[in-house]
Scaffold this motif. Structure first.
Motif, PDB file in Angstrom:
ATOM      1  N   GLN A 178       0.782  -1.153  -0.219  1.00  0.00           N
ATOM      2  CA  GLN A 178       0.246  -0.394   0.048  1.00  0.00           C
ATOM      3  C   GLN A 178       1.003   1.484  -0.213  1.00  0.00           C
ATOM      4  O   GLN A 178       1.828   1.674   0.388  1.00  0.00           O
ATOM      5  N   VAL A 179       0.549   2.261  -1.039  1.00  0.00           N
ATOM      6  CA  VAL A 179       1.006   3.727  -0.649  1.00  0.00           C
ATOM      7  C   VAL A 179       0.774   4.127   0.199  1.00  0.00           C
ATOM      8  O   VAL A 179       0.106   4.308   0.486  1.00  0.00           O
ATOM      9  N   ILE A 180       1.575   4.686   1.332  1.00  0.00           N
ATOM     10  CA  ILE A 180       1.736   5.186   2.375  1.00  0.00           C
ATOM     11  C   ILE A 180       2.574   6.853   1.905  1.00  0.00           C
ATOM     12  O   ILE A 180       1.982   7.593   3.097  1.00  0.00           O
ATOM     13  N   ALA A 181       3.319   6.795   1.433  1.00  0.00           N
ATOM     14  CA  ALA A 181       3.569   8.141   1.332  1.00  0.00           C
ATOM     15  C   ALA A 181       4.434   8.033  -0.584  1.00  0.00           C
ATOM     16  O   ALA A 181       4.572   7.358  -1.302  1.00  0.00           O
ATOM     17  N   GLU A 182       4.734   9.595  -0.774  1.00  0.00           N
ATOM     18  CA  GLU A 182       4.349  10.263  -2.823  1.00  0.00           C
ATOM     19  C   GLU A 182       4.820  10.934  -2.439  1.00  0.00           C
ATOM     20  O   GLU A 182       4.551  11.968  -2.012  1.00  0.00           O
ATOM     21  N   SER A 183       6.539  11.865  -3.210  1.00  0.00           N
ATOM     22  CA  SER A 183       6.390  13.045  -3.747  1.00  0.00           C
ATOM     23  C   SER A 183       6.336  12.622  -5.583  1.00  0.00           C
ATOM     24  O   SER A 183       6.516  11.432  -5.975  1.00  0.00           O
ATOM     25  N   ASN A 184       5.284  13.552  -6.183  1.00  0.00           N
ATOM     26  CA  ASN A 184       5.072  13.478  -7.249  1.00  0.00           C
ATOM     27  C   ASN A 184       4.729  15.303  -7.701  1.00  0.00           C
ATOM     28  O   ASN A 184       4.530  15.822  -7.267  1.00  0.00           O
ATOM     29  N   ASP A 185       5.806  15.547  -8.760  1.00  0.00           N
ATOM     30  CA  ASP A 185       5.272  16.756  -9.572  1.00  0.00           C
ATOM     31  C   ASP A 185       4.441  16.870 -10.240  1.00  0.00           C
ATOM     32  O   ASP A 185       4.491  18.045 -11.575  1.00  0.00           O
ATOM     33  N   GLY A 186       3.239  16.066 -10.750  1.00  0.00           N
ATOM     34  CA  GLY A 186       2.546  16.470 -11.380  1.00  0.00           C
ATOM     35  C   GLY A 186       2.198  15.879 -12.581  1.00  0.00           C
ATOM     36  O   GLY A 186       1.380  15.907 -13.213  1.00  0.00           O
ATOM     37  N   HIS A 187       3.455  15.173 -13.028  1.00  0.00           N
ATOM     38  CA  HIS A 187       3.472  14.682 -14.579  1.00  0.00           C
ATOM     39  C   HIS A 187       2.787  13.124 -14.624  1.00  0.00           C
ATOM     40  O   HIS A 187       2.227  12.690 -15.528  1.00  0.00           O
ATOM     41  N   LEU A 188       2.701  11.591 -13.747  1.00  0.00           N
ATOM     42  CA  LEU A 188       2.395  10.696 -13.815  1.00  0.00           C
ATOM     43  C   LEU A 188       1.036  11.038 -12.449  1.00  0.00           C
ATOM     44  O   LEU A 188       1.189  12.069 -11.134  1.00  0.00           O
ATOM     45  N   PRO A 189       0.350   9.923 -12.973  1.00  0.00           N
ATOM     46  CA  PRO A 189      -0.791  10.139 -11.416  1.00  0.00           C
ATOM     47  C   PRO A 189       0.064   9.770 -10.069  1.00  0.00           C
ATOM     48  O   PRO A 189       0.647   9.455  -9.868  1.00  0.00           O
ATOM     49  N   SER A 190      -1.462  10.486  -9.167  1.00  0.00           N
ATOM     50  CA  SER A 190      -0.846   9.677  -7.760  1.00  0.00           C
ATOM     51  C   SER A 190      -1.460   8.706  -7.278  1.00  0.00           C
ATOM     52  O   SER A 190      -2.630   8.598  -7.977  1.00  0.00           O
ATOM     53  N   TYR A 191      -0.792   7.616  -6.567  1.00  0.00           N
ATOM     54  CA  TYR A 191      -1.265   6.290  -5.899  1.00  0.00           C
ATOM     55  C   TYR A 191      -1.302   6.988  -4.742  1.00  0.00           C
ATOM     56  O   TYR A 191      -2.001   5.747  -4.071  1.00  0.00           O
ATOM     57  N   ILE A 192      -1.026   8.421  -3.769  1.00  0.00           N
ATOM     58  CA  ILE A 192      -1.421   7.956  -2.265  1.00  0.00           C
ATOM     59  C   ILE A 192      -2.834   7.077  -1.585  1.00  0.00           C
ATOM     60  O   ILE A 192      -3.805   7.386  -1.744  1.00  0.00           O
ATOM     61  N   GLY A 193      -2.204   6.362  -0.732  1.00  0.00           N
ATOM     62  CA  GLY A 193      -3.420   5.647   0.312  1.00  0.00           C
ATOM     63  C   GLY A 193      -3.564   4.242  -0.411  1.00  0.00           C
ATOM     64  O   GLY A 193      -4.811   3.733  -0.127  1.00  0.00           O
ATOM     65  N   LEU A 194      -3.676   4.617  -1.987  1.00  0.00           N
ATOM     66  CA  LEU A 194      -4.373   3.010  -2.511  1.00  0.00           C
ATOM     67  C   LEU A 194      -2.902   1.737  -2.492  1.00  0.00           C
ATOM     68  O   LEU A 194      -2.304   2.080  -2.314  1.00  0.00           O
ATOM     69  N   ARG A 195      -4.403   0.450  -2.743  1.00  0.00           N
ATOM     70  CA  ARG A 195      -3.510  -0.404  -2.220  1.00  0.00           C
ATOM     71  C   ARG A 195      -3.623  -1.390  -2.939  1.00  0.00           C
ATOM     72  O   ARG A 195      -4.181  -1.575  -3.971  1.00  0.00           O
ATOM     73  N   PHE A 196      -2.882  -2.248  -3.158  1.00  0.00           N
ATOM     74  CA  PHE A 196      -2.325  -3.030  -4.765  1.00  0.00           C
ATOM     75  C   PHE A 196      -2.184  -4.373  -4.357  1.00  0.00           C
ATOM     76  O   PHE A 196      -2.105  -5.238  -3.211  1.00  0.00           O
ATOM     77  N   PRO A 197      -2.991  -5.413  -5.224  1.00  0.00           N
ATOM     78  CA  PRO A 197      -2.710  -7.080  -4.352  1.00  0.00           C
ATOM     79  C   PRO A 197      -1.329  -7.835  -4.596  1.00  0.00           C
ATOM     80  O   PRO A 197      -0.658  -6.965  -5.359  1.00  0.00           O
ATOM     81  N   ALA A 198      -0.915  -8.604  -3.896  1.00  0.00           N
ATOM     82  CA  ALA A 198       0.354  -8.861  -3.413  1.00  0.00           C
ATOM     83  C   ALA A 198       0.443 -10.043  -4.787  1.00  0.00           C
ATOM     84  O   ALA A 198       1.708  -9.990  -5.208  1.00  0.00           O
ATOM     85  N   SER A 199      -0.135 -10.317  -5.287  1.00  0.00           N
ATOM     86  CA  SER A 199       0.008 -11.196  -6.627  1.00  0.00           C
ATOM     87  C   SER A 199       0.415 -10.151  -7.398  1.00  0.00           C
ATOM     88  O   SER A 199       1.070 -10.415  -8.567  1.00  0.00           O
ATOM     89  N   ASP A 200       0.771  -8.537  -7.779  1.00  0.00           N
ATOM     90  CA  ASP A 200       0.905  -7.918  -8.474  1.00  0.00           C
ATOM     91  C   ASP A 200       2.388  -7.533  -8.128  1.00  0.00           C
ATOM     92  O   ASP A 200       3.275  -7.230  -9.146  1.00  0.00           O
ATOM     93  N   ILE A 201       3.226  -8.286  -7.038  1.00  0.00           N
ATOM     94  CA  ILE A 201       4.796  -8.421  -6.874  1.00  0.00           C
ATOM     95  C   ILE A 201       4.461  -9.964  -6.135  1.00  0.00           C
ATOM     96  O   ILE A 201       4.491 -10.301  -4.784  1.00  0.00           O
TER      97      ILE A 201
END
Length: 746
Positions: A178-201
């Protein structure tokens, strides 16, 4: 390496350690660790390094003037796990970074040159002020919260690397990142707070991340470079690239990165206590490479930070946990002292809530419902417990008090329930304000990977937030709260057992006193009646004798009445004798010794036969096993059983009475069987009761105490009695003595 529809492999099964190719932003060579002759090399080795060497040649790197110094430095390097050789190779027209690490298949050397990108890294790592880590580390030391530390980490990594988006993943216990922190200059979408399924890794990738902490892919659209020869000359197996920085990335992961809007990526493992705590993942929308020195610095920062994350989480966990432990200790101590569960609950109401950091708590017993804090009303509590009990009772295996907690959800309240009884719906309940029960995923997790027309596995395309309702209230309770509640439950069960034991002890004392008083009363009454009844009997006998000697004397008409009265008095005397004996059986000590019941049976049958000279009786005595008990009492048992059999075979023209015995694992079994009148087994329960008779005294005389005495004697020996019969088909009445070690005699 291409995939086809017939050979497409799921992510979790891809051969990620032995892809057989590398990324093209560098070159790889495998050399003999002694001679530095090439054993294997990437197909771009010459184009990247400019060194005209090929596997199998007689010359090696040590023989070339350009690389002679490099090989000497590598030979002198103190190789250790995660401590690879880092160096530079300066050639006339290029400068390469070089890493080396030994493997069972040879020494792997990797040569990298920075790509020409439109946004080159603008950091000069040769600047001494840059290499001074003290100012940088101070930024992390000053942070006291996990969220703040995560924000600081991604901000500093972004500044060091120049990536457009830097994410910090925290792995949940089930492997979901799960994304618990993010630094983003705005060129890519933000994923802060989102959770990914374990199958992604997949699990094999997470294991590889423990071995190779930092990985980069400057261009997700690269064309893989092959290795020649494909199989290692050392062992004939594909080259293991697990620890190689240039290892080629699986096609499905490259597509996954592109689906996230990125072209370049770099990830760094955060390892704490040998476990993968989290991961920093960097993304860029265009090609981007990071130098070896900056990667090493990022790895160092991440590993230091991983330890700090562990310390902060421990502090955040131990603070509430210490409160829970104090509350648990206070309650268990109070429960060990108090004699009333409800009193302890009400006296320590606040502490009871602290055990599970709850908003309310309740105890449900058959006595009453006791509650504190925010709880449903009594009717709702009763319905809740009834529903849990019905569900638990349907599970047959194990004891209820050994099972884990039951979790339920009421409107606005999460509930944890622990049973404190096996046989009744008695529960300890804790209530907590219901938390939001949903997870926001990075994309619809129900969308699975697909195999496209090209035969490749394609991961999901969308990472738009997708909210999934979670219906399991178990998520509201942490392991420490459940453990603490279980400890309290165990203390409550101990208190209830003490209450039950105290009640049973008190009842036992009252029953013992009542039995003693009853036995004393019976003995006293029997003793007081014995003398006058015998006196009456003797006086009547004298009167009868006088009348018989003077047949013409007035009063002869009373002769028959006197005889009946004498018989009644004699029966009363026998009854009193039996009562006295039965009363003594309750308090006399049992003395144990070997008893030869075969010999006892022969003596008793001879005596009884003398009392029945007018009857035809066949006595059969089997070889009886040696008993161990009180000789006098066991003789009385056998006498009562034989006398009973003789009495109830009176109507038979020829009585057949047999005494048998055998030794079994259950005990020593002795049986007296006869061919007498028998009885209906529906009334067998009355057979061994005091004054309980299955036939009238007119049919078969007796006091109704003989078999009751048998049962009392055998039970005092730790045994049991039994009876089997059918009307007019005889009876089998016997007893079982427990197996005991007989004393050895010489």
């Amino acid at each position: 390496m291409s995939q086809t529809a017939a050979t497409a492999v799921p992510c979790e099964d891809e051969p990620i350690r032995i892809p057989g190719t590398i990324q093209p932003h560098g070159a790889l060579a495998v050399v003999d660790m002694a001679s530095f002759h090439l054993l294997q090399a990437s197909d771009n080795f010459y184009s990247v390094t400019g060194l005209d060497l090929r596997p199998g040649e007689s010359r090696g790197l040590a023989d070339l003037p350009e690389t002679g110094t490099l090989t000497q430095e590598i030979r002198a390097w103190p190789f250790q796990p995660n401590h690879l050789f880092n160096g530079r190779l300066r050639l006339s027209d290029r400068e390469l970074s070089v890493t080396a690490h030994p493997t069972p298949q040879g020494m792997i050397l990797e040569f990298e040159s920075l790509l020409d990108t439109d946004e080159p890294v603008r950091l000069d790592v040769r600047d001494p002020s840059f290499l001074s880590l003290s100012p940088l580390l101070e930024k992390f030391v000053e942070v006291g919260q996990v969220d703040d530390l995560g924000a600081t980490l991604v901000r500093e990594i972004k500044e060091l690397t120049g990536f457009s988006r830097v994410l910090l993943y925290r792995f949940h216990r089930n492997g979901d990142p799960q994304v618990i922190a993010e630094s983003n200059d705005g060129h890519l979408p933000s994923y802060i707070g989102l959770r990914f399924p374990a199958s992604d890794i997949p699990a094999q990738a997470r294991l590889l991340y423990l071995e190779n902490r930092i990985r980069q892919m400057p261009d997700a659209n690269y064309v893989p470079v092959g290795i020649t020869p494909l199989l290692s000359p050392i062992d004939g197996q594909p080259l293991d690239l697990s620890t190689a920085a240039l290892r080629s990335i699986s096609p499905s992961h490259r597509q996954f990165v592109r689906n996230m809007g990125a072209v370049a990526t770099m990830s760094i493992s955060l390892i704490n206590g040998g476990q993968l705590w989290g991961m920093v993942s960097c993304h860029h929308a265009r090609v981007r490479a990071v130098s070896l020195e900056i990667r090493a610095m990022c790895d160092f920062i991440c590993q230091i930070t991983a330890q700090q994350f562990g310390s902060l989480e421990w502090a955040q966990r131990e603070g509430p946990l210490a409160r829970v432990q104090r509350a648990t200790s206070t309650l268990t101590t109070a429960l060990s002292r108090d004699q009333s569960l409800e009193k302890c609950f009400l006296t320590n109401a606040a502490t009871w809530l602290d055990v599970a950091a709850a908003d309310g708590a309740a105890i449900i017993t058959e006595r009453e419902i006791t509650a504190t804090g925010r709880t449903p009303d009594a009717q709702a509590l009763g319905e809740l417990v009834a529903g849990i009990w019905d569900t638990s009772a349907a599970v047959p295996q194990g004891s209820m008090i050994e099972r884990g907690p039951a979790y339920r959800y009421l409107p606005d309240l999460d509930v944890i329930a622990l049973p404190i009884s096996d046989s009744k719906p008695h529960y300890l309940l804790w209530f907590r304000q219901a938390s939001e029960r949903s997870i926001t995923w990075a994309g619809d997790r129900t969308v699975k990977e697909t195999i496209g027309a090209d035969g490749r596995i394609h991961p999901r395309v969308s990472f738009e937030p997708w909210t999934e309702p979670i219906g399991d209230p178990e998520l509201a309770w942490g392991p420490s709260h459940v453990t603490a509640a279980t400890h309290v439950r165990n203390a409550v069960i101990s208190l209830l057992l003490r209450e039950t034991l105290a009640a049973q002890t008190s009842l036992s004392k009252r029953l013992t006193a009542a039995n003693t008083e009853l036995e004393s009363f019976s003995y006293s009454v029997a003793h007081d009646l014995r003398a006058p009844i015998r006196h009456i009997s003797r006086r009547l006998a004298t009167m009868l004798q006088s009348i018989e000697e003077e047949p013409d004397r007035p009063g002869n008409l009373l002769l028959q009445e006197l005889r009946t009265t004498i018989r009644t008095a004699d029966w009363g005397a026998r009854l009193i004798d039996d009562l006295l004996m039965f009363a003594r059986l309750g308090h006399e000590e049992v003395g144990y010794a070997p008893v030869d019941l075969s010999a006892v049976a022969r003596t008793l049958t001879e005596f009884l036969q003398e009392q029945a000279t007018d009857r035809e009786v066949t006595w059969t005595i089997d070889d009886l096993p040696m008993a161990y008990g009180d000789p006098v009492l066991l003789r009385q048992v056998l006498f009562n059983l034989l006398d009973n059999a003789l009495k109830y075979t009176a109507p038979c023209p020829r009585a057949e009475i047999r005494i048998s015995g055998k030794k079994t694992p259950e005990g020593l079994i002795y049986t007296v069987s006869d061919n007498g009148v028998g009885f209906d087994m529906a009334y067998a329960g009355k057979l061994f009761g005091v004054f309980q008779r299955l036939h009238t005294s007119a049919e078969f005389p007796g006091t109704g105490i003989g078999l009751a005495s048998v049962r009392r004697i055998i039970e005092r020996h730790g045994g049991s009695v039994f009876a089997r019969s059918r009307p007019d088909q005889g009876s089998e009445i016997g007893f079982v003595l427990p197996l005991r070690a007989l004393p050895v005699t010489s």
